[in-house]
Write a protein that holds these residues in place. Structure first.
Motif, PDB file in Angstrom:
ATOM      1  N   PRO A  11       0.805  -1.221   0.000  1.00 26.18           N
ATOM      2  CA  PRO A  11       0.000   0.000   0.000  1.00 26.18           C
ATOM      3  C   PRO A  11       0.843   1.279   0.000  1.00 26.18           C
ATOM      4  CG  PRO A  11      -0.188  -1.157   2.089  1.00 26.18           C
ATOM      5  CD  PRO A  11       0.569  -2.046   1.197  1.00 26.18           C
ATOM      6  N   LEU A  12       2.126   1.180   0.335  1.00 26.51           N
ATOM      7  CA  LEU A  12       2.990   2.364   0.324  1.00 26.51           C
ATOM      8  C   LEU A  12       3.127   2.944  -1.081  1.00 26.51           C
ATOM      9  CD1 LEU A  12       5.002   4.167   1.929  1.00 26.51           C
ATOM     10  CD2 LEU A  12       6.788   2.554   1.300  1.00 26.51           C
ATOM     11  N   PHE A  13       2.995   2.093  -2.104  1.00 25.43           N
ATOM     12  CA  PHE A  13       3.254   2.542  -3.466  1.00 25.43           C
ATOM     13  C   PHE A  13       1.977   2.694  -4.297  1.00 25.43           C
ATOM     14  CE2 PHE A  13       7.592   2.488  -2.771  1.00 25.43           C
ATOM     15  CZ  PHE A  13       8.035   1.282  -2.273  1.00 25.43           C
ATOM     16  N   ASN A 103      14.502   5.819   6.163  1.00 26.19           N
ATOM     17  CA  ASN A 103      13.632   7.015   6.212  1.00 26.19           C
ATOM     18  C   ASN A 103      14.345   8.235   5.642  1.00 26.19           C
ATOM     19  OD1 ASN A 103      15.350   7.595   8.335  1.00 26.19           O
ATOM     20  ND2 ASN A 103      13.740   8.365   9.675  1.00 26.19           N
ATOM     21  N   LYS A 104      15.678   8.286   5.740  1.00 22.25           N
ATOM     22  CA  LYS A 104      16.419   9.435   5.169  1.00 22.25           C
ATOM     23  C   LYS A 104      16.276   9.441   3.649  1.00 22.25           C
ATOM     24  CE  LYS A 104      19.823   9.731   8.808  1.00 22.25           C
ATOM     25  NZ  LYS A 104      21.044   9.084   9.268  1.00 22.25           N
ATOM     26  N   MET A 105      16.271   8.242   3.071  1.00 17.93           N
ATOM     27  CA  MET A 105      16.132   8.130   1.623  1.00 17.93           C
ATOM     28  C   MET A 105      14.743   8.630   1.206  1.00 17.93           C
ATOM     29  SD  MET A 105      14.724   5.788  -0.836  1.00 17.93           S
ATOM     30  CE  MET A 105      14.515   4.281   0.083  1.00 17.93           C
ATOM     31  N   ILE A 106      13.723   8.274   1.993  1.00 14.55           N
ATOM     32  CA  ILE A 106      12.359   8.700   1.666  1.00 14.55           C
ATOM     33  C   ILE A 106      12.225  10.204   1.847  1.00 14.55           C
ATOM     34  CG2 ILE A 106       9.953   8.532   2.399  1.00 14.55           C
ATOM     35  CD1 ILE A 106      10.389   5.558   2.766  1.00 14.55           C
ATOM     36  N   PHE A 107      12.768  10.725   2.939  1.00 14.68           N
ATOM     37  CA  PHE A 107      12.681  12.171   3.168  1.00 14.68           C
ATOM     38  C   PHE A 107      13.504  12.947   2.150  1.00 14.68           C
ATOM     39  CE2 PHE A 107       9.838  12.909   6.537  1.00 14.68           C
ATOM     40  CZ  PHE A 107       9.912  11.860   7.430  1.00 14.68           C
ATOM     41  N   ILE A 119       2.818  11.801  -2.156  1.00 19.37           N
ATOM     42  CA  ILE A 119       2.020  10.576  -2.378  1.00 19.37           C
ATOM     43  C   ILE A 119       2.416   9.516  -1.358  1.00 19.37           C
ATOM     44  CG2 ILE A 119       1.558   8.666  -3.978  1.00 19.37           C
ATOM     45  CD1 ILE A 119       1.769  10.643  -6.260  1.00 19.37           C
ATOM     46  N   LEU A 120       3.720   9.386  -1.099  1.00 22.88           N
ATOM     47  CA  LEU A 120       4.190   8.415  -0.101  1.00 22.88           C
ATOM     48  C   LEU A 120       3.599   8.731   1.270  1.00 22.88           C
ATOM     49  CD1 LEU A 120       7.969   8.020  -1.049  1.00 22.88           C
ATOM     50  CD2 LEU A 120       6.226   6.265  -1.212  1.00 22.88           C
ATOM     51  N   MET A 122       0.897  10.408   1.947  1.00 22.51           N
ATOM     52  CA  MET A 122      -0.548  10.150   1.905  1.00 22.51           C
ATOM     53  C   MET A 122      -0.818   8.666   2.102  1.00 22.51           C
ATOM     54  SD  MET A 122      -3.531  11.445   1.504  1.00 22.51           S
ATOM     55  CE  MET A 122      -3.561  12.955   0.608  1.00 22.51           C
ATOM     56  N   ASN A 123      -0.012   7.849   1.435  1.00 20.52           N
ATOM     57  CA  ASN A 123      -0.203   6.398   1.547  1.00 20.52           C
ATOM     58  C   ASN A 123       0.083   5.916   2.964  1.00 20.52           C
ATOM     59  OD1 ASN A 123      -0.913   6.170  -1.158  1.00 20.52           O
ATOM     60  ND2 ASN A 123       1.173   5.721  -1.830  1.00 20.52           N
ATOM     61  N   ILE A 124       1.107   6.490   3.600  1.00 20.22           N
ATOM     62  CA  ILE A 124       1.430   6.125   4.989  1.00 20.22           C
ATOM     63  C   ILE A 124       0.241   6.485   5.878  1.00 20.22           C
ATOM     64  CG2 ILE A 124       2.907   6.646   6.970  1.00 20.22           C
ATOM     65  CD1 ILE A 124       4.717   5.387   5.117  1.00 20.22           C
ATOM     66  N   ALA A 125      -0.300   7.690   5.671  1.00 19.91           N
ATOM     67  CA  ALA A 125      -1.434   8.148   6.488  1.00 19.91           C
ATOM     68  C   ALA A 125      -2.622   7.208   6.306  1.00 19.91           C
ATOM     69  CB  ALA A 125      -1.810   9.568   6.084  1.00 19.91           C
ATOM     70  N   ARG A 126      -2.870   6.788   5.070  1.00 20.63           N
ATOM     71  CA  ARG A 126      -3.994   5.866   4.793  1.00 20.63           C
ATOM     72  C   ARG A 126      -3.768   4.539   5.514  1.00 20.63           C
ATOM     73  NH1 ARG A 126      -3.845   6.958  -1.327  1.00 20.63           N
ATOM     74  NH2 ARG A 126      -5.259   8.711  -1.555  1.00 20.63           N
ATOM     75  N   MET A 127      -2.528   4.067   5.452  1.00 22.66           N
ATOM     76  CA  MET A 127      -2.224   2.772   6.084  1.00 22.66           C
ATOM     77  C   MET A 127      -2.434   2.856   7.585  1.00 22.66           C
ATOM     78  SD  MET A 127       1.196   1.710   4.088  1.00 22.66           S
ATOM     79  CE  MET A 127       1.818   0.940   5.534  1.00 22.66           C
ATOM     80  N   LEU A 128      -1.952   3.947   8.189  1.00 31.51           N
ATOM     81  CA  LEU A 128      -2.091   4.094   9.644  1.00 31.51           C
ATOM     82  C   LEU A 128      -3.561   4.206  10.021  1.00 31.51           C
ATOM     83  CD1 LEU A 128       0.891   6.492  10.355  1.00 31.51           C
ATOM     84  CD2 LEU A 128       0.688   4.119  11.037  1.00 31.51           C
TER      85      LEU A 128
END
Lengths: 150, 297
Positions: A11-13, A103-107, A119-120, A122-128
């Motif tokens: 779901p992250l992607f 997480n540094k790579m994502i940030f 988008i990433l 948003m997807n994290i928020a949806r998952m949580l």
């Protein structure tokens, strides 16, 4: 890439194109775990999140197995919300391979590709939100069962 | 004018161009053959390990409950037995690395890459109908970059096809050179003064040189074609890759049958249980009818 269809199911992607996903994961590492080997333990410091490529992981708290994660699922996402101490332990149920995202790579995408980053997030928020909803339902069921017993 | 340009270029450099093509073809061929041999060692080792592991499982008569987990575990066990170094990694990648953590490039391109491809096709092994194993093998190998690429972005299949057609192409170039030579030689005949052949010496020389060029290109074309044809005959790349493909296809076949056979016991138990339940329901129904009759009586 052959892994893409496993990772895309995460779901992250959601809502990301294949080339965007490949750009995110191209510098990642893969960790191989034997059965019963720990991925991380409670209170360990960590800034990685993981996507299961093959196998199964168990989430353990206080010696009790809380839940299982299967192929394609994401765990450890709380590090993105500044929680860098693991709240549970995680062990492999069978031989397991996990993709490690730092997480540094994502940030890092915040400056380079803000659209991708948003988008990433948003997807994290949806998952949580989904997990919170699921936990609420489970708590409700447990409360009802407790009332019946008492 | 354009044709004159072509004639001028090829009249001077055709043999050199053909020679350059031959050298490039030989280098590409050598590299493709080396890569195919390396792949053969890797895939034959891998498929042998899979088959040996399947045989051991059959002897132990172990049952398969979850097909995906089973395939995952099986590939994990097989992966441990495959050597990590040398086979499919560049020498600079063979430096000591922690085996438990790999970069994604090494994971995809190394021993785990193909095993992961098999795991990603685990759903195929669920089906009770035999899948198309040729297509399955195509999909598995299609995802393997080291199988598909020779060096960098250059596809090995394209190189192999090019090498196959090059012998014919050299003959064509040779014939082309012959025509170029003759088309440059023939106009010289018009310049020959047959009444004064001594003054036409240089013209005759040009005529002979162009005709010689025509012959040389044909000879070069035939010679280069023979070299490549001999190489293609004695060490064919397609054969090696074909054998690897067949070996993988056979292994997938064996794996699918093993999974189905190990699940068969489970399926039979399920169907027997269903029958038992329906029989018990009938008995209960009959007994309840009898009880009602007794009460009524």
């Amino acid at each position: 890439m052959g892994l893409l269809h496993v990772i895309k199911s995460s779901p992250l992607f959601t809502e990301l194109y294949d080339d965007e996903i490949e750009e995110i994961i191209k510098n990642c590492n893969v960790r191989c775990l034997e059965a019963n080997e720990y991925l991380f333990q409670e209170n360990d410091a960590g800034d990685d999140l993981f996507i299961i490529l093959t196998g199964e992981l168990l989430i353990i708290k206080g010696g009790v197995v809380i839940t299982k994660f299967a192929k394609g699922e994401l765990l450890g996402e709380l590090v993105l919300i500044n929680d860098q101490q693991r709240t549970t332990s995680c062990t492999a149920n069978v031989y397991t391979e996990v993709l490690i995202l730092n997480n540094k790579m994502i940030f890092g995408f915040y400056a380079k590709k803000p659209r991708l980053f948003s988008i990433l997030m948003m997807n994290i928020a949806r998952m949580l939100a989904q997990r919170l909803k699921k936990t609420t339902i489970e708590m409700k069921n447990l409360t009802e069962q407790l009332k019946k017993v008492s | 004018m354009f044709i004159d340009m072509i004639l001028n270029f090829f009249s001077n450099y055709l043999i050199e161009v053909m020679g350059g093509m031959l050298i490039i073809a030989l280098i590409a061929r050598f590299q493709a053959y080396r890569v195919s041999k390396r792949d053969k060692v890797y895939f034959f080792t891998l498929t042998r390990e899979i088959l040996v592991t399947i045989e051991k499982e059959k002897e132990q008569k172990s049952k398969i409950v979850n097909v995906e987990n089973y395939i995952s575990e099986l590939m994990g066990r097989v992966g441990k037995k495959i050597p990590n170094r040398a086979l499919r990694m560049d020498k600079r990648d063979q430096a000591e690395k922690k085996e438990t953590i790999l970069s994604l490039q090494d994971y995809v391109g190394g021993k785990s890459g193909f095993l992961t491809n098999i795991q990603s096709e685990a759903s195929v092994f669920h089906c009770q109908t035999p899948p198309n194993f040729t297509e399955l093998t195509h999909r598995l190998l299609g995802q393997d970059e080291k199988w598909n690429k020779l060096v960098g972005p250059i596809p090995i299949e394209g190189v192999s096809r090019m090498i196959d057609i090059l012998p014919g192409l050299f003959i064509v170039f040779g014939v082309f050179g012959t025509f170029v030579g003759i088309s440059m030689a023939l106009p010289e005949i018009a310049n020959i003064d047959f009444n004064n052949l001594e003054s036409s010496g240089s013209t005759l020389t040009k005529f002979v040189l162009n005709t010689t060029f025509a012959m040389k290109t044909s000879i070069a074309g035939i010679f280069f074609s023979v070299i490549l044809t001999m190489l293609n005959t004695f060490s064919p790349i397609k054969d090696v890759r074909g054998r690897i493909f067949k070996q993988i296809e056979t292994t997938m076949h064996a794996l699918w049958y093993h999974v189905q056979q190990s699940r068969e016991a489970e399926n039979k138990t399920e169907s027997n249980l269903d029958r038992l339940v329906s029989v018990l329901e009938k008995i209960y129904h009959i007994q309840s009818l009898d009880l009602k009759k007794d009460k009524a009586g």
